[in-house]
Design a protein around this motif. Sequence first.
Motif, PDB file in Angstrom:
ATOM      1  N   GLU A 124      95.778  30.590  87.098  1.00 61.91           N
ATOM      2  CA  GLU A 124      95.373  29.246  86.685  1.00 61.91           C
ATOM      3  C   GLU A 124      94.787  28.487  87.873  1.00 61.91           C
ATOM      4  O   GLU A 124      95.358  28.510  88.965  1.00 61.91           O
ATOM      5  CB  GLU A 124      96.582  28.489  86.132  1.00 61.91           C
ATOM      6  CG  GLU A 124      97.227  29.186  84.945  1.00 61.91           C
ATOM      7  CD  GLU A 124      98.602  28.647  84.620  1.00 61.91           C
ATOM      8  OE1 GLU A 124      99.104  27.812  85.420  1.00 61.91           O
ATOM      9  OE2 GLU A 124      99.178  29.051  83.605  1.00 61.91           O
ATOM     10  N   LYS A 127      94.135  22.013  89.937  1.00 59.62           N
ATOM     11  CA  LYS A 127      93.315  20.839  89.658  1.00 59.62           C
ATOM     12  C   LYS A 127      93.016  20.096  90.952  1.00 59.62           C
ATOM     13  O   LYS A 127      93.931  19.760  91.709  1.00 59.62           O
ATOM     14  CB  LYS A 127      94.041  19.913  88.683  1.00 59.62           C
ATOM     15  CG  LYS A 127      93.197  18.732  88.234  1.00 59.62           C
ATOM     16  CD  LYS A 127      93.939  17.893  87.210  1.00 59.62           C
ATOM     17  CE  LYS A 127      93.090  16.708  86.762  1.00 59.62           C
ATOM     18  NZ  LYS A 127      93.809  15.877  85.762  1.00 59.62           N
ATOM     19  N   SER A 129      92.171  17.183  93.645  1.00 57.68           N
ATOM     20  CA  SER A 129      92.644  15.807  93.738  1.00 57.68           C
ATOM     21  C   SER A 129      91.495  14.834  93.503  1.00 57.68           C
ATOM     22  O   SER A 129      90.312  15.188  93.611  1.00 57.68           O
ATOM     23  CB  SER A 129      93.258  15.561  95.110  1.00 57.68           C
ATOM     24  OG  SER A 129      92.303  15.807  96.136  1.00 57.68           O
ATOM     25  N   THR A 137      84.913  20.646  94.120  1.00 61.20           N
ATOM     26  CA  THR A 137      85.388  20.696  92.739  1.00 61.20           C
ATOM     27  C   THR A 137      84.930  21.985  92.068  1.00 61.20           C
ATOM     28  O   THR A 137      85.687  22.630  91.329  1.00 61.20           O
ATOM     29  CB  THR A 137      84.879  19.484  91.944  1.00 61.20           C
ATOM     30  OG1 THR A 137      85.407  18.283  92.523  1.00 61.20           O
ATOM     31  CG2 THR A 137      85.307  19.562  90.482  1.00 61.20           C
ATOM     32  N   ALA A 141      87.369  25.035  90.732  1.00 59.34           N
ATOM     33  CA  ALA A 141      87.322  25.580  89.376  1.00 59.34           C
ATOM     34  C   ALA A 141      87.209  27.098  89.391  1.00 59.34           C
ATOM     35  O   ALA A 141      87.684  27.786  88.485  1.00 59.34           O
ATOM     36  CB  ALA A 141      86.142  24.972  88.615  1.00 59.34           C
TER      37      ALA A 141
END
Length: 262
Positions: A124, A127, A129, A137, A141
């Motif tokens: 997984e 996420k 910050s 980002t 991902a």
Amino acid sequence: MRTTAVRRTALAASAAALALLVTACGGSGDEDKAGDSKGKGDSSASASAEPAAKALTAAELEKAGLAQADVKSGKVATKVVATDDIAKDQVKTGDAACLPLAHAQAGVAQSEPTATVKRSWTGEPVKPSEGTSPEDTLLAALDVDKMLITLASYEGDGAAQAMKGLTDAAGKCAGGYTATVSGEDMKVVKVAAAAAEGGDESSAVTLTVAADEDIQAPNKIIVVRKGATLVTFSAVNLAAMATGEDFDVPADVVEAQVGKLG
């Protein structure tokens, strides 16, 4: 790394890794000399010293395969998707001596097992910050570990010989090799093997793959023999495919699968 380069290589790496996974290892990112590729000992010596183990049936191997309840995180698939279920004749190498490594990376069982079971595990992403840059980002991902797990059972000393074939290939192909998997060309520029823990014999192999432009990305293989069963973990991290940075194979997933072999 330049933002445009990150985007280009990340997207390319995602497509390539998902198509080839072909994919899933070596616990740590440390690279030892190929001469260490025998892991916990010489396979032929181990085979002669141990009593012959009973080959598992297809039903027994299926029961020994990883299940969702065996792991605390990530998703286990007990039926791999078609793009991950690579057939042996879909894997070719420029040097035949390196074929065992290409098979392991693609999740293809070594030699001629009596039964084979495949699993996949997907981690997984974390996420990012608040305030994380678009570039970071994107990489966050993609920061997902993926593993293809192949269990194979053999008659006689077949598992030990298959293990030996893999460790021998790591030594012979330390300088790299070329391969074609499901029609996709791949260039491995370096192979580094190291000892690993678990089972009667184990070894970890890091393949350094030419991913895109000047990016060389790690693909990792862990192979463990327990009796007449050989389990191979082929792992990639999509962010690592984009950046060339090292990653760690989730040890808890490996331990959970090896533990089910008894």
